[in-house]
Design a protein around this motif. Sequence first.
Motif, PDB file in Angstrom:
ATOM      1  N   VAL A  59      -6.053  -4.801 -10.781  1.00 31.63           N
ATOM      2  CA  VAL A  59      -7.508  -4.894  -9.792  1.00 31.63           C
ATOM      3  C   VAL A  59      -7.103  -3.590  -9.776  1.00 31.63           C
ATOM      4  N   ALA A  60      -7.442  -2.334  -9.580  1.00 29.37           N
ATOM      5  CA  ALA A  60      -7.380  -1.141  -8.476  1.00 29.37           C
ATOM      6  C   ALA A  60      -8.808  -1.687  -7.536  1.00 29.37           C
ATOM      7  N   CYS A  61      -8.648  -0.574  -6.430  1.00 30.84           N
ATOM      8  CA  CYS A  61      -9.446  -1.249  -5.110  1.00 30.84           C
ATOM      9  C   CYS A  61     -10.217   0.387  -5.535  1.00 30.84           C
ATOM     10  N   VAL A  62     -11.006   0.910  -5.299  1.00 32.62           N
ATOM     11  CA  VAL A  62     -12.137   2.536  -6.023  1.00 32.62           C
ATOM     12  C   VAL A  62     -11.702   2.939  -4.551  1.00 32.62           C
ATOM     13  N   LEU A  97     -14.625  -1.252   2.150  1.00 35.16           N
ATOM     14  CA  LEU A  97     -13.371  -1.694   3.051  1.00 35.16           C
ATOM     15  C   LEU A  97     -12.520  -1.285   3.380  1.00 35.16           C
ATOM     16  N   LYS A  98     -12.282  -0.037   3.257  1.00 34.09           N
ATOM     17  CA  LYS A  98     -11.323   0.681   3.286  1.00 34.09           C
ATOM     18  C   LYS A  98      -9.927  -0.034   2.590  1.00 34.09           C
ATOM     19  N   LEU A  99      -9.932  -0.415   1.696  1.00 33.81           N
ATOM     20  CA  LEU A  99      -9.270  -0.825   0.719  1.00 33.81           C
ATOM     21  C   LEU A  99      -8.482  -0.345   0.081  1.00 33.81           C
ATOM     22  N   THR A 100      -7.256  -0.518  -0.168  1.00 34.85           N
ATOM     23  CA  THR A 100      -6.556   0.663  -1.547  1.00 34.85           C
ATOM     24  C   THR A 100      -5.451  -0.087  -2.025  1.00 34.85           C
ATOM     25  N   GLY A 101      -5.130   0.565  -3.402  1.00 30.64           N
ATOM     26  CA  GLY A 101      -3.894   0.074  -3.951  1.00 30.64           C
ATOM     27  C   GLY A 101      -4.563  -1.005  -5.357  1.00 30.64           C
ATOM     28  N   THR A 102      -3.244  -1.037  -6.832  1.00 34.12           N
ATOM     29  CA  THR A 102      -3.368  -2.578  -7.069  1.00 34.12           C
ATOM     30  C   THR A 102      -3.573  -3.344  -7.299  1.00 34.12           C
ATOM     31  N   TYR A 103      -3.674  -4.545  -7.674  1.00 36.09           N
ATOM     32  CA  TYR A 103      -3.352  -5.705  -7.586  1.00 36.09           C
ATOM     33  C   TYR A 103      -3.148  -6.754  -8.926  1.00 36.09           C
ATOM     34  N   PRO A 104      -2.593  -7.915  -8.709  1.00 33.67           N
ATOM     35  CA  PRO A 104      -2.317  -8.629 -10.026  1.00 33.67           C
ATOM     36  C   PRO A 104      -3.582 -10.093 -10.188  1.00 33.67           C
TER      37      PRO A 104
END
Length: 690
Positions: free
Chosen positions: A536-539, A544-551
């Motif tokens: 799941v990759a943050c846009v 929300l200023k979220l970054t990165g990709t998460y399982p």
Amino acid sequence: MPHRWPPVSSKCSHLLHGGDYNPDQWTRTPEVWDQDMRLMKLAGCNAVSVGIFAWSSLEPREGQYEFGWLDAILDKLAANGVSAILATPSGGKPTWMARAYPEIRRMQADGQRQQPGGRHNHCRSSPLYRQKCQQINRKLAERYGRHPALILWHVSNEYNNGDCFCDGCLAAFRDFLRQRYHNDLDQLNHAYWSAFWSHHFPDWESITPVDRSLHGLMLDWERFKTRQVIDFFKAETVPLRELTPDIPVTTNFMNNHAMLDWWAFAKAVDVVAWDSYPAWHETGDDVAVAAGTALLHDQCRSMKGGRPFILMESVPSIPTRGRIKKRKEPGMHRLSSVQAIAHGSDSVLYFQWRKGRGGLEKFHGAVVDHAGHEQTREFREVAEVGALLARLDGVVGTSIQPQVALIQDWENEWALREGASVYLGENIKYRQECQAHYQPFWATGVAVDVIDQTADLAKYRLVTLPLSYLLRNGFAEKLRAFVAQGGTAVMTCFSGLVDESDLCLLGGAPGHGLREVFGVWEEETQNFFPHEKVGVACVNGNPLKLTGTYPAVDICSVIHPQGAQTLAVYKDQYFAGTPAVTGHAFGQGKAYYLAARLGMDFLLPFYRRLCADLALPKAIPADLPAGTTAQLRTDGHTDFLFLSNFNKTPAVVPLDRPYTDALTGETVTGRITLERYGVRILKRNGPASE
Ligand code: GAL
């Protein structure tokens, strides 16, 4: 505003420390009773629960009572300044009674009565067992109601949801259904979708809860069992309420299990009590065990609107359950005991005071070992906790009013088990999902109430409701109003699928108007095996200023925004590129939808961002090191700050202002080091922390 709650009894204004005491197992050697009194003083014990399984010692033959031993014990306790939590003995039926009156034993689905023996296995509908319980309880209340040692009734023990299919239980079940469906069999047949496999019920008598193919029926059976347990409990308490109206009444819950609707049960007790047996050192992740235990403590505090609860049982060292049974490592007993206090308990009580010589629990952890003296690690660690609690009188009655609530609902849990396992299989993991959405707050030092769908939402600013498959009547409207009026809600996939009868909602999920609130339509949910990968990759530039990709794991839904903004998208699988996390402005509030099951690595920054945006109060301003937590109890004037380290290595916590160590009185400032399994209790005066 926070305030100070009254202590459980006006006779004792200290935190309670002690545990289940079975002097009835030692009547042949009464000198042991005197050793107990000496050792209780040494261990700093000021309260014990007596007589929980003592029916056969109190009434060895029908109508023949022997109270001498209990007279002696209560007098000794009073003389030694130890309070008595006096039990009613219905948790264990005497053998003579089980043999003379088979109707008090539960009936299995095959029509056979259970054998005598075991415990917690009486029929809850048997008029005779109810009458027998009232008789013995009346005797106890008449004899000990004014005894100076008595502070609290401990009614029965760990009520459960075991099945009984006797005629009495089935008749009571059908009465319950008649009431629920207003005597309208058509309504019931519709609610059960009973045309399925030709299960239509032509009359009330044909309804028997032994067929798991009708989910609505099984859900009602669980509801009924809770209703019947509460009814039984109330019947047991009639003589207590009548003869000792000033003595509060409780029973020990097992809210770590789905057995009963403990939230509903809480209304019937004066103070909530529960038995906590975490799997310390068994799972390889004590931090997760700590967060899961904290959730259950918070739930007990929330059940009575913040009133401190009673930790009725915990183990000083080794439990008898668990595949590989682990003794608590040095330090863990102090840490786990203080953890209960930090989350709102006004007691640390154990199972058990002294190890018996025989029976299933002869090796179960106890304050006093078979060695019989105080020279054991177990005893020393208990005595250390006793000395610590004795310095915390100021904590009694303090609490906290969180602005965050997590919804963990028993009816939803039953429905998931009965009705959704046919879809999600092993991936349901409701409790784990709730814990995953609780732990980020715990790790941030933001206090949380744990409530059910019937609770009032108005006092919260952020409500998270993982895996809310079943929507109870009126809940969706309440949630909608909460968000419309400025609240923030977070919901996860596979929510809003069925109504109270476990009938699927039509028109697209989440139903009952929640599609508009969250601004999404959930089309389908896919199950995954552990080896399958879903990222799941943050846009970029999400609000929300979220970054990165998460399982993501286990379950992921394909959703279609209907007004919501996409915050993160799937990277893999046939739905790559579609939304996985969305946010939607609804009325004055915000509604977030997590279509994928995400872990702590995503949930921690996600919830930290929401907490920061909403400026939710934290126990201390600093970010806490992993594996530690900070909890606050206050009366609005004095704050008690509990800093705990569940790591096996030291951790450093920076304080923003000076505190006083609540145990030593020394001033504490700056960065403080918590040892392995270390805990500090600090206090300061002033308004509750910002
Ligand atoms: C509890 C029970 C106690 C004792 C204990 C052992 O569930 O109430 O009586 O059996 O477990 O861990």
